[in-house]
Design a protein around this motif. Structure first.
Motif, mmCIF file in Angstrom:
data_model
loop_
_atom_site.group_PDB
_atom_site.id
_atom_site.type_symbol
_atom_site.label_atom_id
_atom_site.label_comp_id
_atom_site.label_asym_id
_atom_site.label_seq_id
_atom_site.Cartn_x
_atom_site.Cartn_y
_atom_site.Cartn_z
ATOM 1 N N LYS A 267 -22.843 101.398 -50.275
ATOM 2 C CA LYS A 267 -21.615 100.967 -49.608
ATOM 3 C C LYS A 267 -21.801 100.815 -48.098
ATOM 4 O O LYS A 267 -21.160 99.990 -47.457
ATOM 5 N N GLN A 268 -22.706 101.602 -47.536
ATOM 6 C CA GLN A 268 -22.918 101.579 -46.092
ATOM 7 C C GLN A 268 -24.042 100.640 -45.660
ATOM 8 O O GLN A 268 -24.107 100.244 -44.497
ATOM 9 N N HIS A 269 -24.909 100.290 -46.611
ATOM 10 C CA HIS A 269 -26.085 99.476 -46.273
ATOM 11 C C HIS A 269 -26.333 98.434 -47.358
ATOM 12 O O HIS A 269 -25.701 98.450 -48.417
ATOM 13 N N ASP A 270 -27.252 97.526 -47.091
ATOM 14 C CA ASP A 270 -27.624 96.484 -48.045
ATOM 15 C C ASP A 270 -28.913 96.894 -48.736
ATOM 16 O O ASP A 270 -29.959 97.010 -48.089
ATOM 17 N N VAL A 271 -28.844 97.126 -50.038
ATOM 18 C CA VAL A 271 -30.010 97.562 -50.804
ATOM 19 C C VAL A 271 -30.696 96.344 -51.404
ATOM 20 O O VAL A 271 -30.060 95.516 -52.070
ATOM 21 N N GLN B 220 -29.139 108.016 -57.313
ATOM 22 C CA GLN B 220 -29.054 108.671 -56.003
ATOM 23 C C GLN B 220 -28.331 107.789 -54.989
ATOM 24 O O GLN B 220 -27.506 108.266 -54.200
ATOM 25 N N ILE B 221 -28.641 106.497 -55.015
ATOM 26 C CA ILE B 221 -28.039 105.562 -54.069
ATOM 27 C C ILE B 221 -26.532 105.462 -54.287
ATOM 28 O O ILE B 221 -25.740 105.485 -53.336
ATOM 29 N N LYS B 222 -26.108 105.392 -55.540
ATOM 30 C CA LYS B 222 -24.679 105.283 -55.833
ATOM 31 C C LYS B 222 -23.939 106.582 -55.534
ATOM 32 O O LYS B 222 -22.848 106.571 -54.964
ATOM 33 N N GLU B 223 -24.528 107.715 -55.923
ATOM 34 C CA GLU B 223 -23.868 109.008 -55.711
ATOM 35 C C GLU B 223 -23.707 109.326 -54.223
ATOM 36 O O GLU B 223 -22.724 109.932 -53.812
ATOM 37 N N SER B 224 -24.687 108.901 -53.419
ATOM 38 C CA SER B 224 -24.630 109.186 -51.984
ATOM 39 C C SER B 224 -23.802 108.160 -51.215
ATOM 40 O O SER B 224 -23.402 108.401 -50.072
ATOM 41 N N GLY B 225 -23.560 107.000 -51.833
ATOM 42 C CA GLY B 225 -22.801 105.947 -51.167
ATOM 43 C C GLY B 225 -23.637 105.064 -50.256
ATOM 44 O O GLY B 225 -23.095 104.282 -49.469
ATOM 45 N N HIS C 83 -33.998 113.811 -49.226
ATOM 46 C CA HIS C 83 -32.741 114.120 -48.542
ATOM 47 C C HIS C 83 -32.790 113.668 -47.088
ATOM 48 O O HIS C 83 -31.751 113.400 -46.480
ATOM 49 N N HIS C 84 -33.980 113.528 -46.515
ATOM 50 C CA HIS C 84 -34.107 112.994 -45.154
ATOM 51 C C HIS C 84 -33.525 111.584 -45.082
ATOM 52 O O HIS C 84 -32.705 111.276 -44.210
ATOM 53 N N SER C 85 -33.949 110.717 -46.001
ATOM 54 C CA SER C 85 -33.476 109.331 -45.992
ATOM 55 C C SER C 85 -31.983 109.257 -46.286
ATOM 56 O O SER C 85 -31.250 108.478 -45.659
ATOM 57 N N ILE C 86 -31.528 110.054 -47.235
ATOM 58 C CA ILE C 86 -30.105 110.040 -47.588
ATOM 59 C C ILE C 86 -29.255 110.482 -46.399
ATOM 60 O O ILE C 86 -28.226 109.866 -46.088
ATOM 61 N N THR C 87 -29.692 111.524 -45.706
ATOM 62 C CA THR C 87 -28.942 112.012 -44.546
ATOM 63 C C THR C 87 -28.890 110.960 -43.439
ATOM 64 O O THR C 87 -27.840 110.704 -42.856
ATOM 65 N N VAL C 88 -30.027 110.344 -43.143
ATOM 66 C CA VAL C 88 -30.080 109.324 -42.092
ATOM 67 C C VAL C 88 -29.133 108.167 -42.415
ATOM 68 O O VAL C 88 -28.358 107.714 -41.563
ATOM 69 N N LEU C 89 -29.175 107.694 -43.656
ATOM 70 C CA LEU C 89 -28.410 106.505 -44.020
ATOM 71 C C LEU C 89 -26.915 106.776 -44.171
ATOM 72 O O LEU C 89 -26.099 105.874 -43.931
ATOM 73 N N THR C 90 -26.547 107.989 -44.557
ATOM 74 C CA THR C 90 -25.135 108.258 -44.823
ATOM 75 C C THR C 90 -24.425 108.994 -43.692
ATOM 76 O O THR C 90 -23.209 108.876 -43.540
ATOM 77 N N ARG C 91 -25.173 109.743 -42.872
ATOM 78 C CA ARG C 91 -24.525 110.565 -41.847
ATOM 79 C C ARG C 91 -24.908 110.209 -40.412
ATOM 80 O O ARG C 91 -24.151 110.498 -39.486
ATOM 81 N N ILE C 92 -26.081 109.621 -40.210
ATOM 82 C CA ILE C 92 -26.589 109.438 -38.845
ATOM 83 C C ILE C 92 -26.469 107.994 -38.369
ATOM 84 O O ILE C 92 -25.921 107.732 -37.298
ATOM 85 N N ALA C 93 -26.972 107.046 -39.140
ATOM 86 C CA ALA C 93 -26.886 105.634 -38.739
ATOM 87 C C ALA C 93 -25.433 105.182 -38.771
ATOM 88 O O ALA C 93 -24.703 105.448 -39.733
ATOM 89 N N LYS C 94 -25.008 104.514 -37.733
ATOM 90 C CA LYS C 94 -23.627 104.038 -37.624
ATOM 91 C C LYS C 94 -23.514 102.545 -37.911
ATOM 92 O O LYS C 94 -22.403 101.996 -37.929
ATOM 93 N N THR C 95 -24.638 101.885 -38.081
ATOM 94 C CA THR C 95 -24.643 100.454 -38.367
ATOM 95 C C THR C 95 -25.492 100.198 -39.611
ATOM 96 O O THR C 95 -26.205 101.081 -40.087
#
Length: 245
Positions: free
Chosen positions: A191-195, A183-188, A151-163
């Motif tokens: 859509k916000q980053h390049d996997v 997990q990646i799809k459910e969290s989005g 959940h640390h990584s998910i929070t950083v990528l979806t809520r904290i990083a703006k770029t």
């Protein structure tokens, strides 16, 4: 004012440092690597046995500390000047950024010191670098909040990083990969980053084990928490490939 397209690997835990660097230097020993230590964990760099090993084996060409951390070969005010120092003074080809040993976590959504990764990603992009994010992955951690992608990584990528960042994954067993991709799809995150998936996981593992140096995270070694170390190693592997593009 710019770090000139330099790949910067952004990791949460100090234990991600060794596998990332091993995968850079094993592929190309001529690549200059700087380790940037944040003040999210231990403050003195000399506290790290990993850094001592990397220095002894000449696997890093430079070290930088910033903020309240100290003991790098260069000491800087913040992440921006740390990145500039790595690129423009130490002439690094690739930088790896993680906190020192130790991380504070409270079990709450935002209460962990690794949340610093969000602003680090943004700093890399502001200065014209390329951010490669190491997701914290484990199928051995008994805590449900850290199972799969933490959940640390998910929070950083979806809520904290703006770029945007490149989120690097290692190829995994089908069931584990399915769990991670869900997990990646459910969290989005996708859509916000390049996997990006590093398929040559055998080379990633060989690059880690080549140095015959013990690596552990949360008391678990490579055999006990394989995906954790492969994720960190895959980021180093991908950073080398990115240098050629």
């Amino acid at each position: 004012d710019s770090i000139d397209n330099m790949p910067v690997i952004v990791g949460e835990l100090h234990s991600m440092l060794l596998p990332a660097v091993f995968n850079i230097k094993r592929q190309n020993p001529r690549i200059k690597v700087t380790y940037i230590m944040t003040d999210g964990g231990a403050l003195p760099m000399d506290f790290s046995k990993s850094v001592s090993y990397l220095r002894e084996k000449k696997l890093i060409e430079g070290t930088v500390t910033f903020g309240q951390a100290f003991g790098g070969s260069l000491e800087t005010v913040n992440i921006y000047t740390a990145l500039i120092a790595a690129r423009c003074i130490q002439k690094a080809d690739i930088a790896v950024v993680t906190m020192g040993p130790g991380i504070t976590g409270t079990g709450t959504k935002f209460g962990f010191s690794g949340i610093e990764q969000g602003p680090i990603i943004d700093a890399v992009n502001t200065l014209g670098g390329r951010a490669l994010f190491i997701p914290r992955i484990s199928f051995a951690d008994p805590r449900s909040r850290h199972y799969g992608i933490s959940h640390h990584s998910i929070t950083v990528l979806t809520r904290i990083a703006k770029t945007r960042a490149k989120v690097i994954l290692p190829e995994m067993e089908p069931e584990k990969k399915k769990y991670i991709m869900n997990q990646i799809k459910e969290s989005g995150i996708d859509k916000q980053h390049d996997v990006f998936v590093v398929e040559d996981v055998k080379s990633v593992e060989d690059n880690i084990t080549y140095y015959e140096h013990e690596i552990t995270t949360m008391g678990r070694d490579f055999s006990q928490d394989r995906e954790f170390f492969l994720a960190a190693g895959a980021a180093g592997f991908a950073a080398v490939e990115l240098l050629d593009k």
